[in-house]
Write a protein that holds these residues in place. Sequence first.
Motif, PDB file in Angstrom:
ATOM      1  N   ALA A 106     -45.116 -26.156  12.955  1.00 51.41           N
ATOM      2  CA  ALA A 106     -43.866 -25.821  13.127  1.00 51.41           C
ATOM      3  C   ALA A 106     -43.320 -24.879  12.264  1.00 51.41           C
ATOM      4  O   ALA A 106     -42.207 -24.138  12.746  1.00 51.41           O
ATOM      5  CB  ALA A 106     -42.939 -27.033  12.979  1.00 51.41           C
ATOM      6  N   LEU A 109     -42.066 -21.120  13.745  1.00 54.91           N
ATOM      7  CA  LEU A 109     -40.820 -21.881  14.899  1.00 54.91           C
ATOM      8  C   LEU A 109     -39.495 -21.841  13.622  1.00 54.91           C
ATOM      9  O   LEU A 109     -38.669 -21.540  13.849  1.00 54.91           O
ATOM     10  CB  LEU A 109     -40.988 -23.012  15.648  1.00 54.91           C
ATOM     11  N   SER A 110     -39.838 -22.297  12.304  1.00 56.52           N
ATOM     12  CA  SER A 110     -38.814 -22.373  11.598  1.00 56.52           C
ATOM     13  C   SER A 110     -38.317 -20.882  11.278  1.00 56.52           C
ATOM     14  O   SER A 110     -37.082 -20.657  11.015  1.00 56.52           O
ATOM     15  CB  SER A 110     -39.305 -23.250  10.434  1.00 56.52           C
ATOM     16  N   VAL A 114     -35.865 -21.307  15.452  1.00 58.91           N
ATOM     17  CA  VAL A 114     -35.890 -22.546  16.384  1.00 58.91           C
ATOM     18  C   VAL A 114     -35.287 -23.880  15.728  1.00 58.91           C
ATOM     19  O   VAL A 114     -35.548 -24.374  14.847  1.00 58.91           O
ATOM     20  CB  VAL A 114     -37.089 -22.836  16.877  1.00 58.91           C
ATOM     21  N   LYS A 116     -34.458 -27.772  15.079  1.00 58.90           N
ATOM     22  CA  LYS A 116     -35.726 -28.672  14.546  1.00 58.90           C
ATOM     23  C   LYS A 116     -36.191 -29.596  15.412  1.00 58.90           C
ATOM     24  O   LYS A 116     -37.423 -29.795  15.605  1.00 58.90           O
ATOM     25  CB  LYS A 116     -35.038 -29.610  13.297  1.00 58.90           C
ATOM     26  N   GLU A 118     -36.494 -29.036  18.860  1.00 56.01           N
ATOM     27  CA  GLU A 118     -37.407 -27.987  19.573  1.00 56.01           C
ATOM     28  C   GLU A 118     -38.834 -27.825  18.832  1.00 56.01           C
ATOM     29  O   GLU A 118     -39.813 -27.760  19.449  1.00 56.01           O
ATOM     30  CB  GLU A 118     -36.774 -26.797  19.987  1.00 56.01           C
ATOM     31  N   ARG A 119     -38.442 -27.452  17.666  1.00 59.58           N
ATOM     32  CA  ARG A 119     -39.826 -27.291  16.805  1.00 59.58           C
ATOM     33  C   ARG A 119     -40.875 -28.185  16.704  1.00 59.58           C
ATOM     34  O   ARG A 119     -41.895 -28.044  16.786  1.00 59.58           O
ATOM     35  CB  ARG A 119     -39.307 -27.011  15.402  1.00 59.58           C
ATOM     36  N   ARG A 120     -40.179 -29.481  16.651  1.00 58.61           N
ATOM     37  CA  ARG A 120     -41.056 -30.564  16.503  1.00 58.61           C
ATOM     38  C   ARG A 120     -41.724 -30.845  17.924  1.00 58.61           C
ATOM     39  O   ARG A 120     -43.073 -31.183  18.065  1.00 58.61           O
ATOM     40  CB  ARG A 120     -40.434 -31.892  15.982  1.00 58.61           C
ATOM     41  N   ARG A 122     -42.427 -28.692  20.470  1.00 57.40           N
ATOM     42  CA  ARG A 122     -43.380 -27.453  20.630  1.00 57.40           C
ATOM     43  C   ARG A 122     -44.694 -27.700  19.703  1.00 57.40           C
ATOM     44  O   ARG A 122     -45.886 -27.277  20.176  1.00 57.40           O
ATOM     45  CB  ARG A 122     -42.581 -25.979  20.613  1.00 57.40           C
ATOM     46  N   ALA A 123     -44.531 -28.028  18.604  1.00 62.64           N
ATOM     47  CA  ALA A 123     -45.539 -27.985  17.588  1.00 62.64           C
ATOM     48  C   ALA A 123     -46.471 -29.153  18.195  1.00 62.64           C
ATOM     49  O   ALA A 123     -47.715 -29.155  18.125  1.00 62.64           O
ATOM     50  CB  ALA A 123     -45.169 -28.555  16.180  1.00 62.64           C
ATOM     51  N   ARG A 155     -50.989 -23.678  15.122  1.00 62.60           N
ATOM     52  CA  ARG A 155     -49.914 -22.886  14.574  1.00 62.60           C
ATOM     53  C   ARG A 155     -49.847 -21.212  14.890  1.00 62.60           C
ATOM     54  O   ARG A 155     -48.716 -20.819  15.097  1.00 62.60           O
ATOM     55  CB  ARG A 155     -50.009 -23.143  12.809  1.00 62.60           C
ATOM     56  N   ASN A 159     -46.009 -19.889  18.977  1.00 60.65           N
ATOM     57  CA  ASN A 159     -44.803 -18.990  19.265  1.00 60.65           C
ATOM     58  C   ASN A 159     -45.170 -18.409  20.558  1.00 60.65           C
ATOM     59  O   ASN A 159     -44.359 -17.170  20.846  1.00 60.65           O
ATOM     60  CB  ASN A 159     -44.706 -17.895  18.212  1.00 60.65           C
TER      61      ASN A 159
END
Length: 230
Positions: A106, A109-110, A114, A116, A118-120, A122-123, A155, A159
């Motif tokens: 993630a 994305l941080s 992005v 939190k 959505e980050r989780r 997508r990761a 990772r 993106n």
Amino acid sequence: MILDLRHIYKDYQQEKLVVPVLKDVSLQVEEGEYVAIMGPSGSGKTTLMNIIGCLDRPTKGTFELAGENILRCKDKEMSDVRLKSIGFVFQSFHLLPRQSALENVALPLSYAGVRKRERRERAAKALERVGLGDRVNFKPTQLSGGQKQRVAIARAMVNNPKILLADEPTGALDQKSGKQIMELFETLNQEGVTIVMITHDREIASHAKRVVHIIDGEITEEGGKEVSDE
């Protein structure tokens, strides 16, 4: 054309000496290609990778990535291009040891701002994509070398970059793990991911659909033909 380098030169200054590293390098990569850049140590392949990855600038030449003139970019703009357009996979993984697989994936994305949740999400999807959906909460110390490299690939892909740039991606792995990583790259390429891989290993290079050789800072295609700049 996703990648278009023409007449690239790179010189380094060593005291009063100018040392040429890249000499009139031209390289074009189409979207969806899988290209290996192969060369021995000291051939200039790392310098070329750093230019493709927007980590360094050539001494002269032109460089377009997805139609954008990269050499007109200021440093901050080049940093944005790296973040949004290029996914990096390194030989030594570069994972944060105290963060879980999910948190490592993630991270880009941080940086991109992005949120939190959505980050989780997508990761987690990126880890699923590389076959590690059941390892999201594992720390790097709990993972094998091959699994660490899968986390690094997730990772790099999180993106949705325009290019996946891999530097000796199997260099730190045993033969079996290396084979699995090459199979994963082939799957990603079949899904449409553009891959540029740097390697000194002929067997690893053979997994790519096209092999370019760099020797003494000059490029030839597989078979010894000079790369054209038509």
